[in-house]
Every structure is written in C-alpha cells, then in structure tokens.
Design an enzyme around this catalytic site. Structure first.
Site, short mmCIF file in Angstrom:
data_model
loop_
_atom_site.label_atom_id
_atom_site.label_comp_id
_atom_site.label_asym_id
_atom_site.label_seq_id
_atom_site.Cartn_x
_atom_site.Cartn_y
_atom_site.Cartn_z
NE ARG A 91 -7.11 -3.69 3.26
CZ ARG A 91 -7.05 -5.00 3.15
NH1 ARG A 91 -6.37 -5.70 4.06
NH2 ARG A 91 -7.65 -5.63 2.15
CD GLU A 98 0.52 -3.29 3.31
OE1 GLU A 98 0.08 -3.56 4.44
OE2 GLU A 98 0.04 -3.79 2.25
CG HIS A 117 -0.10 -7.39 3.95
ND1 HIS A 117 -0.65 -6.26 3.41
CD2 HIS A 117 -1.14 -8.25 4.12
CE1 HIS A 117 -1.96 -6.42 3.25
NE2 HIS A 117 -2.27 -7.64 3.68
#
Length: 317
Positions: A237, A266, A288
């Site tokens: 994270r 994000e 990601h």
C-alpha cells in the site's frame, strides 16, 4: 436466485476476463465500466447487490436506497465502504482474500531482478548496435550482486510475504521479517525489530496492510538506517512509504534503489515527487499491476460470484 438484482459499478477495474458476465446466472445483472461519485445513488437504486472495486459506498449512498442487501468488494481492502453504516442498516459486506498472492509475489521478485540486473539498459545496449561494435564478448557497465547469501527483510509476513519468502529462499537468500501487528511470531524465519531489519537487510520488501500502525512507517529517518547498496520494494500500500522522503533518499544515495507498484493517491498527479526524481534509473514504477495477472483477476470474479451465491442461498433457506 433469478430475482436478485445485481450491479457492478466499476467493471473496468478488472479488465477483460472471461467470467465477467457470470453474475447474470444469479439474477438481473447490470455492468458499468466506471462510475463517478455523483452517479452512484442512481445506479444502485433498486439494486439488491452492489459490486465495487474502488467506487466509494458511503453512509449517504446506503441511505439513498432501501433495497440494498449486499455489498461485494472486488478486492481485499474494504476502506471504500462505510462498514459501520452498513452494519447499522443491516447490509452485508463481503470482500475477497488471497486471490492475488502468486501474482503480487511474482511481480515483487520481477521488479527486484530488474533493479539488480538493469535489463532495460542491457537490452537497449544490444539493440542499439553498441554490443556489435565492441571487442569484448561481455559488457560490465552495470554490475549486479547475487541474492544468494543476502538478507531479504519482509515487512508483513502474510500470504504474499510468505510467498515472496519462499521464492527468496529458493534463490539462496536468508529471510527475516518484521511483524507490523506484533502477533505473527510462528513463522520459520527470524523475527527482527523494524530497526534491525532495516539496518541489516540487502532488500526490504513491504507486504503489510495500511493502518494506523503502518501509515508513514518508512520515512527518511527509517530509510537512512538501510545500507547504501540496499533496495526497497513496495507492492503493498502506498501510504506505508513516505513518497517524498523516498525520492530524497534515492537522489542522495541513501539507498541504491526502489521499486514501487502502489501509491497514496492512484493515479497520482503529474506533480508527484516520484516524477521529480533525478536518478530515474534507480526508481522503478509500475501502475498498481502486481495483483492483476489474468489468473488472479479470474479468481477474483469467481470468488465474488461465490460470495453472492452463498448470500442468496443463506437468505432463501
């Protein structure tokens, strides 16, 4: 089962997987590629089951409809759902765990090897014709070190951390770990304090959840404890690593490099510190994607399907 009304608010987040239409077997199914915050109340109106990956389901959103019975989060983290409000309104919330363990572990080791071996540099060197023009059979501008007999420190030894540990062991590395909760003390590896792990590890790999104990866990002061040749990996994270401090540590040579797949915001803005790093070759960034192998995304949908099916069966008995 056919009477249940199901809506998926952000299907684009799982991409094109073969089983995405399987929810139609459980009832009347509507799928939206993406959903903006202001569109949520209208799209969940009269729906009994809502599937969301990142779309926020607030207390106000839940109060806007009386039909909602189940929220399925197409992910492990449930921070996009007001769990207290869901409990008060007797709305069940189900997430999915352990669907991306192998996918994230594979990416973690992959980006580590990229930083060590500099595949990008050597590939370009050969394709550019420079290799063909040299006299030696090899080219040693960017030397690398082996993982054998090196120490890999894992922060957060859950399913993903343990899988990374297995791969590291297979490559001859020694694995140590730090438990962010303090409860994980039955692993077959040495448990160290965070300070000792940072001071003694050649590679530090983060696999912890983001919570009050891990928020900003690795700031400049902590990064400064790492050896100057060490590498930091974060596929957990974004908020665990202080992003501006990491850029400073890389540019000052405090650590040798880092690979990051997750971010506090994000996607992050163009003004983000990571895009300002001077030693760009030492900071490997991916959008990601660690969780997102085809197999992991397919398993994710299968498990969301199972969560809905179990709920329907339990409430029709």
């Amino acid at each position: 089962m056919s009477g249940y009304r199901i809506v998926f608010l952000d299907a684009d987040t799982v991409g094109e997987v073969a089983n995405l239409d399987s929810f139609s077997n459980l009832g009347e199914y509507i799928m939206y590629p993406q959903t903006q915050p202001e569109e949520v109340p209208e799209r969940i109106a009269n729906q009994e089951v809502v599937i969301t990956n990142k779309v926020k389901i607030s207390a106000e959103v839940m109060q806007s409809t009386s039909s909602l019975s189940l929220i399925c989060v197409a992910a492990t983290g449930m921070n996009n759902v007001d769990l207290e409000a869901a409990h008060q309104q007797n709305i069940a919330v189900k997430n999915v765990e352990d669907y991306s363990t192998y996918s994230v572990a594979q990416l973690t080791v992959g980006v580590l090897l990229q930083l060590l071996h500099r595949h990008d540099y050597y590939n370009e060197y050969v394709h550019s014709g420079q290799y063909s023009q040299q006299s030696l059979f090899t080219h040693l501008k960017h030397s690398f070190w082996q993982l054998k007999n090196r120490q890999i420190g894992i922060i957060g030894l859950g399913n993903i951390g343990r899988q990374v540990a297995k791969i590291a062991e297979a490559m001859g590395a020694e694995v140590v770990y730090f438990s962010t909760s303090g409860k994980n003390n039955d692993a077959p590896y040495r448990m160290l304090s965070l300070e000792e792990l940072l001071q003694t590890s050649d590679v530090v790999s983060v696999h912890a959840p983001l919570n009050k104990d891990t928020q900003n866990l690795l700031n400049y002061a902590q990064l400064s404890k790492m050896p100057s040749h060490s590498i930091l990996l974060n596929t957990a994270r974004g908020g665990i690593v202080n992003e501006a401090d990491l850029v400073r540590a890389i540019d000052e040579g405090v650590i040798a490099g880092a690979a990051i797949d997750v971010y506090q915001e994000e996607p992050f803005p163009l003004s983000h510190p990571y895009l300002q790093v001077k030693k760009r070759e030492r900071l490997l960034l991916t959008p990601h994607i660690g969780w997102a192998s085809r197999e992991a995304r397919t398993l994710l949908i299968d498990q969301v399907y199972q969560n809905i099916q179990d709920f329907i069966e339990n409430h029709s008995a």
